[in-house]
Structures are given as C-alpha cells and as structure tokens.
Write a protein that holds these residues in place. Structure first.
Motif, short mmCIF file in Angstrom:
data_model
loop_
_atom_site.label_atom_id
_atom_site.label_comp_id
_atom_site.label_asym_id
_atom_site.label_seq_id
_atom_site.Cartn_x
_atom_site.Cartn_y
_atom_site.Cartn_z
N SER A 1 0.83 -1.20 0.00
CA SER A 1 0.00 0.00 0.00
C SER A 1 0.87 1.26 0.00
O SER A 1 0.60 2.21 -0.73
N TRP A 2 1.91 1.23 0.79
CA TRP A 2 2.80 2.40 0.88
C TRP A 2 3.59 2.58 -0.42
O TRP A 2 3.75 3.70 -0.90
N LEU A 3 4.10 1.47 -0.98
CA LEU A 3 4.89 1.54 -2.21
C LEU A 3 4.08 2.06 -3.40
O LEU A 3 4.55 2.87 -4.20
N LEU A 4 2.86 1.54 -3.54
CA LEU A 4 2.03 1.90 -4.69
C LEU A 4 1.15 3.12 -4.44
O LEU A 4 0.47 3.59 -5.34
N ASN A 5 1.12 3.59 -3.19
CA ASN A 5 0.34 4.77 -2.80
C ASN A 5 -1.16 4.55 -3.09
O ASN A 5 -1.82 5.40 -3.68
N ILE A 6 -1.66 3.38 -2.67
CA ILE A 6 -3.08 3.09 -2.77
C ILE A 6 -3.56 2.57 -1.42
O ILE A 6 -2.75 2.10 -0.62
N PRO A 7 -4.84 2.66 -1.13
CA PRO A 7 -5.35 2.24 0.18
C PRO A 7 -5.12 0.75 0.46
O PRO A 7 -5.09 -0.07 -0.46
N ARG A 8 -4.95 0.43 1.73
CA ARG A 8 -4.75 -0.96 2.13
C ARG A 8 -5.95 -1.83 1.79
O ARG A 8 -5.80 -2.99 1.42
N SER A 9 -7.15 -1.26 1.89
CA SER A 9 -8.34 -2.04 1.57
C SER A 9 -8.35 -2.45 0.10
O SER A 9 -8.77 -3.56 -0.24
N THR A 10 -7.85 -1.58 -0.78
CA THR A 10 -7.77 -1.91 -2.20
C THR A 10 -6.77 -3.03 -2.43
O THR A 10 -7.05 -3.99 -3.17
N VAL A 11 -5.63 -2.93 -1.80
CA VAL A 11 -4.60 -3.98 -1.94
C VAL A 11 -5.14 -5.30 -1.42
O VAL A 11 -5.02 -6.35 -2.07
N SER A 12 -5.79 -5.28 -0.27
CA SER A 12 -6.34 -6.49 0.31
C SER A 12 -7.41 -7.09 -0.60
O SER A 12 -7.46 -8.31 -0.78
N GLY A 13 -8.26 -6.25 -1.16
CA GLY A 13 -9.31 -6.73 -2.06
C GLY A 13 -8.75 -7.39 -3.31
O GLY A 13 -9.23 -8.44 -3.74
N ILE A 14 -7.72 -6.79 -3.88
CA ILE A 14 -7.10 -7.35 -5.09
C ILE A 14 -6.45 -8.70 -4.78
O ILE A 14 -6.60 -9.66 -5.54
N ILE A 15 -5.77 -8.78 -3.66
CA ILE A 15 -5.11 -10.03 -3.29
C ILE A 15 -6.14 -11.12 -3.01
O ILE A 15 -5.98 -12.27 -3.46
N THR A 16 -7.21 -10.78 -2.32
CA THR A 16 -8.27 -11.75 -2.04
C THR A 16 -8.89 -12.25 -3.34
O THR A 16 -9.13 -13.46 -3.50
N LYS A 17 -9.16 -11.34 -4.26
CA LYS A 17 -9.74 -11.71 -5.55
C LYS A 17 -8.80 -12.64 -6.32
O LYS A 17 -9.23 -13.62 -6.93
N TRP A 18 -7.53 -12.34 -6.28
CA TRP A 18 -6.54 -13.16 -6.97
C TRP A 18 -6.46 -14.56 -6.37
O TRP A 18 -6.38 -15.56 -7.08
N LYS A 19 -6.54 -14.64 -5.04
CA LYS A 19 -6.48 -15.94 -4.37
C LYS A 19 -7.72 -16.78 -4.69
O LYS A 19 -7.62 -17.99 -4.90
#
Length: 133
Positions: free
Chosen positions: A21-39
């Motif tokens: 989230s910090w590296l890409l400058n996007i919210p943690r919820s977005t990162v978590s959602g993308i990872i969950t969808k990918w899994k």
C-alpha cells in the motif's frame, strides 16, 4: 497508476499489505481486495455481472417514460400493450410496474372529498370565520 499485476507481484515477493500500500500509494483495503480476488479466482480481471440481464433496455425505458408523461391515467396492462404495438417490446404488466417504480413513478389516487352541500356549508361557516380571525 500501478496495475493489479504489480500488486500481486509485490505480494509474491513476500511484502506485507501495508508495504505494498505504501509503495504503490493506494489504500490498504484496495490492496487487500485485489489479493483476495486473486487468491479466490486466480485473476484480477473484473468479472461480468451475475444475475439475469434486465428485460427492458434504455430505449424501452425512454418509450415507457414518454408514454406515462402523455397520460398518467393508463394502467400497467394498457401500457404493456402500447409498448408491444409501438416498439415490439413484449413484457408483462408486472415488469412495466417494476420499471416505473425504478423511475420514480408510483400509482396514486386522489383522496375522496365530501361534496359540500348548503347544510354542510352553513355548519362549517362559523368555524371558518373563527379560524380566519
């Protein structure tokens, strides 16, 4: 803007959600959602909407709205017949009602008002005069 594949790549490099989230400058919820969808799905591509497609397309909705604006007294059955003859749209009165409710049109009947006879008028006059002062 970074893509979802970058997000997944970072995750595969054992980075935490907070770091990604910090590296890409996007919210943690977005990162978590993308990872969950990918899994769950194995992809990050947006899926087509589930469920049955709507019966009435945009053109039909415009025709329905125009019909109702012309005459507010039409029943759902007569509107369904009109749409079938004009546009070739074959639908039930229930579908017509559902679409009208979605557009904000609801059936309303005028309240019945008692007829004012001379006797009623005389009876109400003192009350009206007292109320005006």
């Amino acid at each position: 803007m970074q893509t979802a594949s970058t997000n997944i790549g970072e995750r595969l490099c054992n980075k935490s959600i907070r770091d990604i989230s910090w590296l890409l400058n996007i919210p943690r919820s977005t990162v978590s959602g993308i990872i969950t969808k990918w899994k769950q799905l194995g992809t990050t591509v947006t899926q087509p909407p589930s469920g049955r497609p709507r019966h009435m397309i945009e053109r039909g909705q415009r025709m329905l709205k125009r019909t109702v604006h012309r005459s507010h007294q039409l029943s759902a059955e007569s509107i369904a017949k009109d749409l079938q003859t004009w546009c070739g749209l074959q639908m039930s009165p229930t579908t017509v009602r559902r679409e009208l409710h979605g557009m904000g049109f609801y059936g309303r009947a005028a309240a019945s008002k008692p007829s004012i006879t001379k006797c009623n008028a005389k009876r109400w006059m003192p009350w009206c005069k007292a109320r005006r002062h």
